[in-house]
Design a protein around this motif. Sequence first.
Motif, PDB file in Angstrom:
ATOM      1  N   TRP A 134      -2.146  16.660  46.005  1.00 62.03           N
ATOM      2  CA  TRP A 134      -3.464  17.241  45.757  1.00 62.03           C
ATOM      3  C   TRP A 134      -3.260  18.623  46.200  1.00 62.03           C
ATOM      4  O   TRP A 134      -3.583  19.475  46.077  1.00 62.03           O
ATOM      5  N   ARG A 135      -3.134  18.209  47.469  1.00 64.81           N
ATOM      6  CA  ARG A 135      -3.668  19.673  47.974  1.00 64.81           C
ATOM      7  C   ARG A 135      -2.309  20.191  47.352  1.00 64.81           C
ATOM      8  O   ARG A 135      -2.817  21.707  47.332  1.00 64.81           O
ATOM      9  N   ARG A 136      -1.630  20.853  47.803  1.00 66.28           N
ATOM     10  CA  ARG A 136      -0.188  21.876  46.802  1.00 66.28           C
ATOM     11  C   ARG A 136      -0.954  22.398  45.785  1.00 66.28           C
ATOM     12  O   ARG A 136      -1.081  23.344  44.854  1.00 66.28           O
ATOM     13  N   PHE A 137      -1.308  21.020  44.645  1.00 64.52           N
ATOM     14  CA  PHE A 137      -1.328  21.411  43.424  1.00 64.52           C
ATOM     15  C   PHE A 137      -3.067  21.689  43.179  1.00 64.52           C
ATOM     16  O   PHE A 137      -3.351  22.970  42.390  1.00 64.52           O
ATOM     17  N   ASP A 138      -3.753  21.686  44.107  1.00 63.05           N
ATOM     18  CA  ASP A 138      -5.442  22.384  44.677  1.00 63.05           C
ATOM     19  C   ASP A 138      -5.631  23.841  44.683  1.00 63.05           C
ATOM     20  O   ASP A 138      -5.947  24.587  44.191  1.00 63.05           O
ATOM     21  N   GLU A 139      -3.972  24.413  45.560  1.00 62.91           N
ATOM     22  CA  GLU A 139      -4.730  24.809  46.178  1.00 62.91           C
ATOM     23  C   GLU A 139      -3.510  26.082  44.990  1.00 62.91           C
ATOM     24  O   GLU A 139      -4.170  27.429  45.250  1.00 62.91           O
ATOM     25  N   ASP A 140      -3.277  25.599  44.394  1.00 62.51           N
ATOM     26  CA  ASP A 140      -2.337  26.295  43.498  1.00 62.51           C
ATOM     27  C   ASP A 140      -2.957  26.112  42.224  1.00 62.51           C
ATOM     28  O   ASP A 140      -3.710  27.670  41.481  1.00 62.51           O
ATOM     29  N   THR A 141      -3.947  25.556  41.622  1.00 63.30           N
ATOM     30  CA  THR A 141      -4.944  25.993  40.717  1.00 63.30           C
ATOM     31  C   THR A 141      -6.040  26.603  40.659  1.00 63.30           C
ATOM     32  O   THR A 141      -6.824  27.557  40.042  1.00 63.30           O
ATOM     33  N   ARG A 142      -6.409  26.692  42.313  1.00 61.53           N
ATOM     34  CA  ARG A 142      -7.250  27.882  42.487  1.00 61.53           C
ATOM     35  C   ARG A 142      -6.569  29.620  42.457  1.00 61.53           C
ATOM     36  O   ARG A 142      -7.687  30.209  42.018  1.00 61.53           O
ATOM     37  N   THR A 143      -5.261  29.604  42.711  1.00 53.82           N
ATOM     38  CA  THR A 143      -4.670  30.334  42.423  1.00 53.82           C
ATOM     39  C   THR A 143      -4.689  30.746  41.317  1.00 53.82           C
ATOM     40  O   THR A 143      -5.056  31.886  40.539  1.00 53.82           O
ATOM     41  N   SER A 144      -5.055  29.805  40.057  1.00 51.63           N
ATOM     42  CA  SER A 144      -4.899  30.639  38.628  1.00 51.63           C
ATOM     43  C   SER A 144      -6.190  30.725  39.243  1.00 51.63           C
ATOM     44  O   SER A 144      -6.429  31.462  37.497  1.00 51.63           O
ATOM     45  N   THR A 145      -7.163  29.882  38.917  1.00 46.99           N
ATOM     46  CA  THR A 145      -8.318  30.375  38.981  1.00 46.99           C
ATOM     47  C   THR A 145      -9.041  31.323  39.423  1.00 46.99           C
ATOM     48  O   THR A 145      -9.263  32.936  38.486  1.00 46.99           O
ATOM     49  N   ARG A 146      -8.233  32.011  40.381  1.00 49.83           N
ATOM     50  CA  ARG A 146      -8.568  33.199  40.913  1.00 49.83           C
ATOM     51  C   ARG A 146      -8.560  34.152  40.401  1.00 49.83           C
ATOM     52  O   ARG A 146      -8.541  35.615  39.892  1.00 49.83           O
ATOM     53  N   ARG A 147      -6.974  34.550  39.305  1.00 52.79           N
ATOM     54  CA  ARG A 147      -5.928  35.463  38.687  1.00 52.79           C
ATOM     55  C   ARG A 147      -6.204  34.794  37.484  1.00 52.79           C
ATOM     56  O   ARG A 147      -6.253  35.834  36.629  1.00 52.79           O
TER      57      ARG A 147
END
Length: 178
Positions: A134-147
């Motif tokens: 979950w931590r890895r997925f959450d961090e990556d989805t935040r990157t998707s949102t920022r981009r």
Amino acid sequence: MGRRLTRSATGARTAVAHDIHWAGERRTAIGVTCLLYAALLGMDAAFGTLDTTRGTLWTGLAVLAFVILLPLRVSTAPGVLSARGLLTGNTVRTDSLASISWSDGVAQRMVLRDTEGNAVEVDPTVLVRNPAMWRRFDEDTRTSTRRGTLLCGAVTLRELAARIDRETARTVFQVSGL
């Protein structure tokens, strides 16, 4: 636990998080399949109707049950979520997700699509019960949102995050005796 270091294509060490409950679910699938197979063969033998054709039929049915019951093996690495089945495997770029949607039905599924057109269907409870994933997925989805690539599914993601927060709080209260 549930994490392993591997080398990426560039040679850098990256942490891969795996579903820590997958092995137990695989054992359950094997056990249920073996019990079904033994029961079918045992009943046929007891009734005196077991022959090669029926034995082959029961073997095929047991194999089909195993294929259906075997869960996907889900893992996450920086920027990637992979789900492998018995014969297939799909990977999606979690740092460039385009959409996240729910597939309702008997077994709830989360469908992830990236900007390259790849799609993965995952049981959301896998992320709920594996904090490292979950931590890895959450961090990556935040990157998707920022981009700005995540155009559809922000609400879905918030619902999942709220569910995980509730599960975490419940676990903390149970462990602490509150």
